[in-house]
Motif scaffolding. Structure first.
Motif, short mmCIF file in Angstrom:
data_model
loop_
_atom_site.label_atom_id
_atom_site.label_comp_id
_atom_site.label_asym_id
_atom_site.label_seq_id
_atom_site.Cartn_x
_atom_site.Cartn_y
_atom_site.Cartn_z
N GLU A 26 0.84 -1.21 0.00
CA GLU A 26 0.00 0.00 0.00
C GLU A 26 0.87 1.26 0.00
N ILE A 27 1.93 1.23 0.79
CA ILE A 27 2.86 2.37 0.80
C ILE A 27 3.51 2.49 -0.58
N GLY A 28 3.84 1.35 -1.18
CA GLY A 28 4.39 1.36 -2.53
C GLY A 28 3.44 1.98 -3.53
N GLN A 29 2.16 1.67 -3.41
CA GLN A 29 1.15 2.29 -4.29
C GLN A 29 1.08 3.80 -4.09
N GLN A 30 1.18 4.22 -2.85
CA GLN A 30 1.16 5.66 -2.57
C GLN A 30 2.38 6.34 -3.21
N MET A 31 3.53 5.67 -3.16
CA MET A 31 4.73 6.24 -3.78
C MET A 31 4.58 6.29 -5.29
N LEU A 32 3.95 5.28 -5.87
CA LEU A 32 3.73 5.26 -7.32
C LEU A 32 2.79 6.37 -7.77
N ALA A 33 1.87 6.78 -6.90
CA ALA A 33 0.90 7.82 -7.25
C ALA A 33 1.53 9.22 -7.28
N LEU A 34 2.73 9.36 -6.71
CA LEU A 34 3.40 10.66 -6.69
C LEU A 34 3.96 10.99 -8.06
N ASN A 35 4.12 12.28 -8.32
CA ASN A 35 4.78 12.66 -9.56
C ASN A 35 6.29 12.48 -9.39
N SER A 36 7.03 12.58 -10.47
CA SER A 36 8.47 12.28 -10.43
C SER A 36 9.24 13.26 -9.52
N GLN A 37 8.80 14.51 -9.45
CA GLN A 37 9.45 15.48 -8.57
C GLN A 37 9.26 15.10 -7.10
N GLN A 38 8.08 14.65 -6.74
CA GLN A 38 7.83 14.22 -5.37
C GLN A 38 8.58 12.92 -5.07
N GLN A 39 8.62 12.00 -6.03
CA GLN A 39 9.35 10.76 -5.83
C GLN A 39 10.84 11.02 -5.59
N ALA A 40 11.36 12.05 -6.22
CA ALA A 40 12.78 12.39 -6.04
C ALA A 40 13.07 12.82 -4.60
N GLN A 41 12.06 13.32 -3.90
CA GLN A 41 12.24 13.77 -2.51
C GLN A 41 12.10 12.65 -1.49
N LEU A 42 11.67 11.47 -1.94
CA LEU A 42 11.48 10.35 -1.02
C LEU A 42 12.83 9.83 -0.51
N PRO A 43 12.91 9.51 0.78
CA PRO A 43 14.15 8.96 1.34
C PRO A 43 14.22 7.44 1.09
N ILE A 44 14.52 7.07 -0.15
CA ILE A 44 14.53 5.66 -0.53
C ILE A 44 15.86 5.28 -1.17
N SER A 45 16.11 3.97 -1.24
CA SER A 45 17.34 3.46 -1.83
C SER A 45 17.29 3.57 -3.36
N ASP A 46 18.44 3.39 -3.98
CA ASP A 46 18.50 3.43 -5.44
C ASP A 46 17.71 2.29 -6.07
N ASP A 47 17.72 1.11 -5.41
CA ASP A 47 16.95 -0.02 -5.92
C ASP A 47 15.45 0.30 -5.93
N VAL A 80 10.60 2.74 6.65
CA VAL A 80 9.18 2.92 6.35
C VAL A 80 8.61 4.14 7.07
N GLU A 81 9.01 4.38 8.31
CA GLU A 81 8.48 5.53 9.05
C GLU A 81 8.85 6.84 8.38
N GLN A 82 10.10 6.96 7.92
CA GLN A 82 10.53 8.19 7.25
C GLN A 82 9.77 8.37 5.93
N ILE A 83 9.57 7.29 5.21
CA ILE A 83 8.82 7.35 3.95
C ILE A 83 7.38 7.78 4.22
N GLN A 84 6.77 7.22 5.27
CA GLN A 84 5.39 7.59 5.60
C GLN A 84 5.28 9.06 5.98
N ARG A 85 6.27 9.58 6.72
CA ARG A 85 6.25 11.01 7.06
C ARG A 85 6.33 11.86 5.80
#
Length: 172
Positions: A26-47, A80-85
């Motif tokens: 579900e969190i993954g789906q929320q990340m997919l719904a973001l635009n590319s600029q918002q996705q760039a701000q996510l604290p996630i790994s390169d993978d 996950v907590e940082q991503i959710q914030r």
């Protein structure tokens, strides 16, 4: 007859593991719904970033479902907590987003009333700011206010501040 008892704190039922996996998906789906600029701000790994980019390419429903499962699997290694914030900050209905919005409004108002002191404080907190652009937006907003025109430049100033400000800027 000896039994090895599993510590109940470490025992998770299959149902519990499935619920956790669905929550990560579900969190993954929320990340997919973001635009590319918002996705760039996510604290996630390169993978994870590569998996999100790949997901945009997939059109088959079944392939999307499997890829979402893969994203859920990758989520196990993420903070996950940082991503959710961060996701919460992008949600206009969240308290964090509204708080950030109000802080930016306060900054805009301070820049328009207490120009020089607020200007220097903003630059200290946001060194990436183009001084000339910021001064021009403030000057145009003052000119419009003096002429009784609609506050188009004040809105442009707010948008500029929002572009420059990270999701958790300090209050004025």
């Amino acid at each position: 007859m000896s039994h090895d008892f599993v510590d109940e704190a470490e025992f998770f039922s299959k149902s519990q593991r499935k619920r956790e996996m669905h929550a990560l998906q579900e969190i993954g789906q929320q990340m997919l719904a973001l635009n590319s600029q918002q996705q760039a701000q996510l604290p996630i790994s390169d993978d994870m970033r590569a998996a999100l980019i790949e997901a945009r390419r997939i059109h088959s429903n079944e392939a999307q479902r499997r890829h979402l499962q893969y994203i859920g699997k990758l989520m196990r290694a993420e903070d996950v907590e940082q991503i959710q914030r961060t996701l919460q900050a992008f949600d206009p209905t969240s308290r964090l987003h509204q708080q950030h919005f109000h802080q930016l409004e306060q900054w805009r108002d301070r820049l328009l009333t207490d120009t020089e002191q607020a200007f220097e404080q903003w630059l200290a907190l946001h060194p990436q700011t183009d001084r000339q652009t910021l001064r021009q937006l403030i000057r145009n907003a003052h000119k419009e206010a003096d002429q009784g025109k609609p506050p188009a430049s004040a809105r442009k100033l707010f948008r500029y501040l929002r572009e420059l400000s990270p999701l958790t800027s300090s209050p004025p």
